[in-house]
Every structure is written in structure tokens, then in C-alpha cells.
Design an enzyme around this catalytic site. Structure first.
Site, PDB file in Angstrom:
ATOM      1  CG  HIS A 181      -0.317   0.036   2.529  1.00  0.00           C
ATOM      2  ND1 HIS A 181       0.424  -1.022   3.037  1.00  0.00           N
ATOM      3  CD2 HIS A 181      -0.296   1.000   3.491  1.00  0.00           C
ATOM      4  CE1 HIS A 181       0.860  -0.718   4.240  1.00  0.00           C
ATOM      5  NE2 HIS A 181       0.443   0.502   4.535  1.00  0.00           N
ATOM      6  CG  ASP A 185       4.846   2.469   7.468  1.00  0.00           C
ATOM      7  OD1 ASP A 185       4.053   2.726   6.550  1.00  0.00           O
ATOM      8  OD2 ASP A 185       4.510   1.838   8.494  1.00  0.00           O
TER       9      ASP A 185
END
Length: 586
Positions: A181, A185
């Protein structure tokens, strides 16, 4: 489980880190140190069933060192290397999400480049293996099929630093990058990661294939052009279109998604996908950005749009399945995760392999009948071994001396392919249950945990808070591992509250997190681990013998306890004994 205390060898640490390592689990792979799973593990010879053992000599007993019986080094032609295991931001002890899957039986791009340099520059037929045309396979399709090497899953901020520290992952072998996604991070490190790969790669090599939810292609174009990064290697982006949000995610007044479910449920089951969109999201503003493909910035033709299949036989709870890649020996599927942005989890499945021929049984028979076969018109009798291996179940072959060779007697049972399931950020992985069922390894996030006497509140409060943010607890990860009958479970994506340093306190916390997941999954002790940066996990074939080796760890634990006791006595004599709390938890 975290590393051992400072000054104590990982092989001698009497905790479950060492037990997991012995049982074909994790091998400590610190930066700058060979972890026994580097390039020497790569082999095209699969007669060992995907893994082999090498005995190591015992360390000599001296005045300053204890006699340690080293566990056998386990190698496999498939393994996972955890380059980053934290969530949110990189820290001093953990990098953020980045995982390498090495398919060591495949040839990376570096191997092909080396073969080309070795090829004869002038006339005459090259006796070495023929190199396929650039960007194509035997059929001429624009594909990197047959060139596997190393696949990267997620690429958070600072991943290129982690890659350089992990000497067992070579940039020249990276051929595919999968993003779950768009959160930073998991994606901020991708442009720099590509620049690092491009430094040692020729411009006319086959492109790096990059996969991720819709919007990735345009975002990467903007990032590379804004920074004028012409050093990136050839690449192409394959977008997973229309990744749905779980039905219990709604759009709030501020335009952001929020989870309106206070408790977990089968949120995909028999519920239509809501027709909602985030008006502030990057995906919904792509129409305002128009950047065409430009090969001078690395992007080449061939990027695909991959659409969801709601009628796929592996669909669960009405959630779709994406057929991401289908190669001769490996397939990749994806399914949506329940998170605050469109997110998927990936499952890599190795194709089943035909059974191995028992050459030790067939060769003597062929040698005994060699002359008679030659007289009967067989030019090379030993080549009959290939014919015998390809016989169908129940077929027989009669030799001139009357010996009958039965396929079932000389060919072993087919080897079931291995399955590796890698979840993205999620508070509900149920949509992945169909494609991940029976996984050899499940990598699942465990961002939040409730630890009594450390945290305030209750587990239920922690679980609800994790769900609202689209994350999981160790118990949730264990329950999903139990549901899909996974053979091993590795936890990652830990909150910054849980550092990966080798202190006793950190090890105690991660041990408790492991136990929570193990109790929920009902897996044996050596089959559950909380990952740490640079941990290497071999993935051997899970045949009957391997299963018994994983479950029965008492012999190795006894050896480790004896080794630890010898070290403790020497430390005590030298006055360097580490004082620990005298309680069962420690």
C-alpha cells in the site's frame, strides 16, 4: 525473538531464538557478517529436495572459550530476509517495512549479464547456455519469466541503507518489487532503492517489475522526474486496479477513512463493496496529473493494469482475488486487506514438482541390460532414465532380461510447492484465506500488543484501538495463522515501542509477544517468531521428515542448554556472569 544479550553468541543463547534457528527457522544475519545463507546457498541442483545440511566442526575447547556444539547450517533454495521490521518510522534498532524473498533456483539479472560478458564476442557457436533476448522469454513475450533472483516486498524509508547492510541480498539479483500500500513506511524508500539498483545495472537489461495498488505508476513518475533521477534501472509498473476498502471502512467529514466497526467480524461476507472514495486521496486526483512514460527516466513499456476477479475460485467472503503473476514455476496472487488506505497482501506459490527418479535403483538395471538395449536399437540406454521418470502412474517398462520397472517403485511422490503469504497492514486478513491456505510461512503484522504490568487498560481496548487504525495484535495474527493452517508464523511491523536491540528487557517483551501469537495459533514453540532486522528464514520443503524435525526440538534444546550451562560456568569463574531476575519469565 530478539537477539541474545551482548557478549553472548546467538548459537549459545538458551532462549527460543536459538531453538528457532536450529529447527530450520531463523538464522541470525547481522550486518557485515555471513549468515550462512548467502550466494553459496544458490544451486540449480534440486536433488536435495530444496534444502541441505552441512555439518560444522565444533569449536575447540580452550581456556577462554566453551565447547559449543554448533547446530547444523541449514540452507534452502528459497528464503526470506527481513530488512526492516518496524512500523511508522525507522529507528536505531529497526528499519521500516522491507522484506526480501530469495528464489535461489532462478537466475538473477546479474547472472545473465555475467553470462553475456563470458560469451564469445566473435563467430562460432557459444557452447554455454544461450541467453534469452532482452525483455523476452522463449516465446518472445515481453516478460522476465525465468529470471527470478530476489523479490522485494515493501520498500519503506531507508530501505536502501538496510539493503547495503545485508550482504546476503544482492542488488543485481533484484527483479521484482511488490508494494502492499501507499503509506510512507512501505513506499518512501522506493525511488532511492531504484537508484541504488541502477548504479550497478546496464541500461539494456530486462526491467525491474514493480507491483502495487493504483496510483503507483504516476507517483513514481513524479518522484523520479522531480528529483531528475536518471540513474534508475529500466522498470515498469503493474498496477492493481480498484483495490476495495473493507466494508466497515467509511469516509469521515475530513475526507479520511475510518473504521466504524468496534469489533472484528467477517466484514467481507455477503456484503456489497461500498461505492465510496476519499476525495483527498492521490488516486482520485490522478486525472489532474498527466505525465507520459519517458524511457530517459527509466520507465519502459510493458506495464499492465491488473483488475480484481470477484468470481475467482479462491475468493473468500466475496472479496476479490488478483492474479498478479503466472510463471512456469511460481504464481503470485493478491487479496485486499482491511486498512485505512487500499492495501493488499501477496501470496507466492511454487508450482508442484514431479517426483524424483530413484537413480540408485534404475541405473544398475540399465547397466545390466546395456548391451542388449544397444543391440535392440537404443543408441544411449542411459537416456531411458528420462523416459522412465516421465512415465504415468501405473506404467511399467520391461527390460530385455525380463526385469519390470514400475513407475511407482522408482519415482518418488510429487513434491508439493511451497507457499509464502505476506500480509500488508491489516486488521482483518480473511480475504486472503483462500489464496494463503496451507502456507508454509505466514508473515503477519503485529503492530500493537497488550502486555500486563507494562501497558495500562485491557487487551480489548488495545485490540479495538488496533482495529480502528487498521492494524493487528499478536493474537489476531495467531488466529489467522490457525485459520489457514499455516505451518509457521513470523510477526513483523512492530510499533516503535518494541525496539529490536539485544537488551534483556527487549527480549523479554518480544518473548511475551511471541507467546501471545503462539497460544492463539496453537503452533509449536519453534514455529512462531517475532522477527528482527536481517533475520534470515530458510523455507525448506515441508515433507514428513521436515515436519517432524520442526516439532521435535527437545534434543536440540537439550544441547543448547548444556552449551549455555558451560558458558555460564566459565563466565562465573571469570566474574563476568550476567545477573538476571530469578523468575520463570526471565
Amino acid at each position: 525473538l530478539g537477539p541474545p544479550p551482548r557478549g553472548l553468541s546467538p548459537r549459545a543463547w538458551p532462549g527460543r531464538t536459538a531453538a528457532f534457528a536450529v529447527r530450520g527457522g531463523a538464522v541470525r544475519g547481522a550486518a557485515g557478517r555471513d549468515d550462512g545463507s548467502g550466494d553459496e546457498a544458490e544451486t540449480e541442483d534440486e536433488t536435495d529436495g530444496g534444502g541441505r545440511e552441512e555439518d560444522e566442526e565444533e569449536e575447540e575447547d580452550g581456556d577462554d572459550a566453551a565447547t559449543i556444539k554448533k547446530p547444523p547450517r541449514r540452507q534452502s533454495d528459497m528464503d526470506l530476509i527481513f530488512l526492516g521490521t518496524a512500523s511508522c518510522i525507522p529507528g536505531t534498532t529497526r528499519g521500516v517495512s522491507c522484506l526480501a524473498l530469495r528464489l535461489n533456483w532462478k537466475r538473477g539479472l546479474g547472472s545473465i549479464q555475467s553470462a553475456k560478458r563470458r560469451a564469445s564476442p566473435k563467430g562460432g557457436e557459444d557452447r554455454r547456455r544461450r541467453i534469452r533476448p532482452e525483455g523476452g522469454d522463449r516465446s518472445g513475450r515481453n516478460s522476465s519469466e525465468g529470471v527470478g533472483g530476489t523479490w522485494i516486498f515493501d520498500c519503506g524509508e531507508g530501505s536502501q541503507i538496510q539493503l547495503q547492510k545485508a550482504q546476503s541480498v544482492k542488488t543485481s539479483k533484484i527483479t521484482k518489487i511488490f508494494l502492499t500500500h501507499a503509506h510512507g513506511d512501505h513506499s518512501f524508500g522506493l525511488p532511492g532503492f531504484l537508484c541504488l539498483i541502477g548504479q550497478g545495472r546496464e541500461r539494456n537489461t530486462m526491467p525491474v517489475d514493480i507491483y502495487g495498488p493504483e496510483g503507483l505508476r504516476m507517483w513514481l513518475r513524479a518522484s523520479i522526474r522531480y528529483s531528475v533521477s536518471r540513474i534508475v534501472p529500466p522498470y515498469r509498473v503493474h498496477e492493481l486496479k480498484d483495490v476495495p476498502m473493507a466494508p466497515n471502512w467509511k469516509v469521515g467529514p475530513n475526507g479520511r477513512f475510518y473504521n466504524n466497526g468496534s469489533v472484528r467480524s467477517n466484514s467481507w461476507k455477503l456484503r456489497p463493496q461500498p461505492d465510496i472514495s476519499d476525495p483527498l486521496s492521490w488516486r482520485n486526483n490522478l486525472g489532474n496529473i498527466n505525465l507520459d512514460m519517458d524511457s530517459s527516466f527509466g520507465e519502459v513499456e510493458g506495464g499492465r493494469d491488473i483488475y480484481p476477479q470477484y468470481d475467482h475460485p479462491l475468493c473468500v467472503d466475496s472479496a476479490p482475488v488478483y492474479v498478479v503473476e503466472e510463471e512456469n514455476d511460481v504464481t503470485v496472487h493478491a487479496a485486499p486487506m482491511s486498512h485505512s488506505v487500499p492495501c493488499v497482501g501477496y501470496v507466492v506459490k511454487e508450482a508442484d514438482k514431479v517426483g524424483r527418479l530413484r537413480a540408485d535403483l534404475v541405473a544398475p538395471i540399465l547397466r545390466r541390460n546395456f548391451d542388449a538395449l544397444m543391440q535392440g536399437g537404443v543408441k544411449d540406454p542411459m537416456k531411458l532414465m528420462g523416459h522412465i521418470k516421465k512415465m504415468k502412474e501405473g506404467d511399467t517398462f520391461t527390460m530385455p532380461d525380463g526385469t519390470v520397472i514400475s513407475q511407482s517403485e522408482v519415482v518418488e511422490s510429487p513434491q508439493k510447492g511451497r507457499i509464502v503469504a505476506i500480509c500488508g497492514d491489516t486488521s482483518d486478513s480473511s480475504a486472503m484465506a483462500g489464496i494463503a491456505y496451507g502456507a508454509d510461512v505466514l508473515v503477519h503484522e503485529a503492530t500493537n500488543a497488550f502486555l500486563s504490568k507494562v501497558d495500562v487498560g485491557s487487551y480489548k481496548q488495545t485490540e479495538n484501538d488496533a482495529i480502528r487504525h487498521g492494524h493487528s495484535t499478536p493474537q489476531m495474527a495467531g488466529e489467522f495463522a490457525s485459520r489457514i493452517k499455516s505451518k509457521r508464523l513470523v510477526l513483523n511491523h512492530f510499533s516503535p515501542r518494541y525496539p529490536g536491540d539485544p537488551s534483556i528487557e527487549s527480549i523479554k517483551i518480544l518473548t511475551r509477544i511471541e507467546k501471545q501469537a503462539r497460544d492463539a495459533s496453537r503452533l509449536p514453540e519453534a514455529a512462531v517468531a517475532a522477527s528482527w532486522d536481517f533475520m534470515t528464514l530458510p523455507i525448506p520443503y515441508m515433507d514428513a521428515n521436515t515436519k517432524s524435525r520442526i516439532k521435535n526440538v527437545s534434543d536440540d534444546l537439550e544441547d543448547l542448554q548444556k552449551s549455555a550451562l558451560r558458558i555460564r560456568r566459565k563466565l562465573k569463574r571469570s566474574g563476568e556472569i550476567i545477573e538476571t531476575e530469578k523468575n520463570s519469565e526471565t
